[in-house]
Scaffold this motif. Structure first.
Motif, PDB file in Angstrom:
ATOM      1  N   GLU A   1       0.827  -1.210   0.000  1.00 53.08           N
ATOM      2  CA  GLU A   1       0.000   0.000   0.000  1.00 53.08           C
ATOM      3  C   GLU A   1       0.861   1.260   0.000  1.00 53.08           C
ATOM      4  O   GLU A   1       1.907   1.308   0.655  1.00 53.08           O
ATOM      5  N   PRO A   2       0.391   2.301  -0.698  1.00 48.98           N
ATOM      6  CA  PRO A   2       1.082   3.591  -0.612  1.00 48.98           C
ATOM      7  C   PRO A   2       1.082   4.079   0.843  1.00 48.98           C
ATOM      8  O   PRO A   2       0.081   3.954   1.548  1.00 48.98           O
ATOM      9  N   GLY A   3       2.206   4.560   1.282  1.00 48.79           N
ATOM     10  CA  GLY A   3       2.300   5.100   2.644  1.00 48.79           C
ATOM     11  C   GLY A   3       2.698   4.095   3.695  1.00 48.79           C
ATOM     12  O   GLY A   3       2.948   4.461   4.837  1.00 48.79           O
ATOM     13  N   CYS A   4       2.761   2.806   3.341  1.00 53.76           N
ATOM     14  CA  CYS A   4       3.195   1.790   4.304  1.00 53.76           C
ATOM     15  C   CYS A   4       4.713   1.703   4.287  1.00 53.76           C
ATOM     16  O   CYS A   4       5.323   1.435   3.258  1.00 53.76           O
ATOM     17  N   LEU A   5       5.311   1.921   5.442  1.00 54.15           N
ATOM     18  CA  LEU A   5       6.766   1.838   5.576  1.00 54.15           C
ATOM     19  C   LEU A   5       7.201   0.474   6.101  1.00 54.15           C
ATOM     20  O   LEU A   5       8.299   0.013   5.809  1.00 54.15           O
ATOM     21  N   ASP A   6       6.354  -0.160   6.883  1.00 51.97           N
ATOM     22  CA  ASP A   6       6.642  -1.485   7.433  1.00 51.97           C
ATOM     23  C   ASP A   6       5.354  -2.054   7.990  1.00 51.97           C
ATOM     24  O   ASP A   6       4.490  -1.320   8.483  1.00 51.97           O
TER      25      ASP A   6
END
Length: 100
Positions: free
Chosen positions: A33-38
């Protein structure tokens, strides 16, 4: 950055293995997903009934959008199919971070 942390406690150590495939699918879809860093689930080595949760998001908007994604429905259904006795998750807005 928004950090979601906490745990899900199952009634039986056999509950997580029954939903392992759904957990992997959820984790993989969330990471894309866009915006997911981890986005991570981990069984606690001292307690096989405890699944640790750690998520890092770029913003509150990214997290809110995550909750509305279609892949959330099968994950919620998988969790409904096992005995979750406790769910303890909190989101935190991080203003400052440093390496330790």
């Amino acid at each position: 950055m928004i950090i979601v942390e906490g745990y899900v406690r199952f009634a039986d150590a056999g509950d997580f293995p029954r939903i392992r495939d759904a957990a992997f699918a959820q984790m993989s879809a969330s990471r894309a997903e866009p915006g997911c860093l981890d986005y991570t689930y981990a069984l606690d080595v001292a307690d096989p009934c405890l699944m640790r949760v750690l998520e890092r998001w770029e913003s509150w908007q990214a997290l809110e959008t995550h909750f509305a994604q279609p892949h959330m429905a099968p994950w919620r259904a998988a969790l409904a199919g096992v005995n979750v006795v406790e769910r303890h998750l909190h989101a935190h807005e991080v203003a400052l971070s440093r390496k330790v």
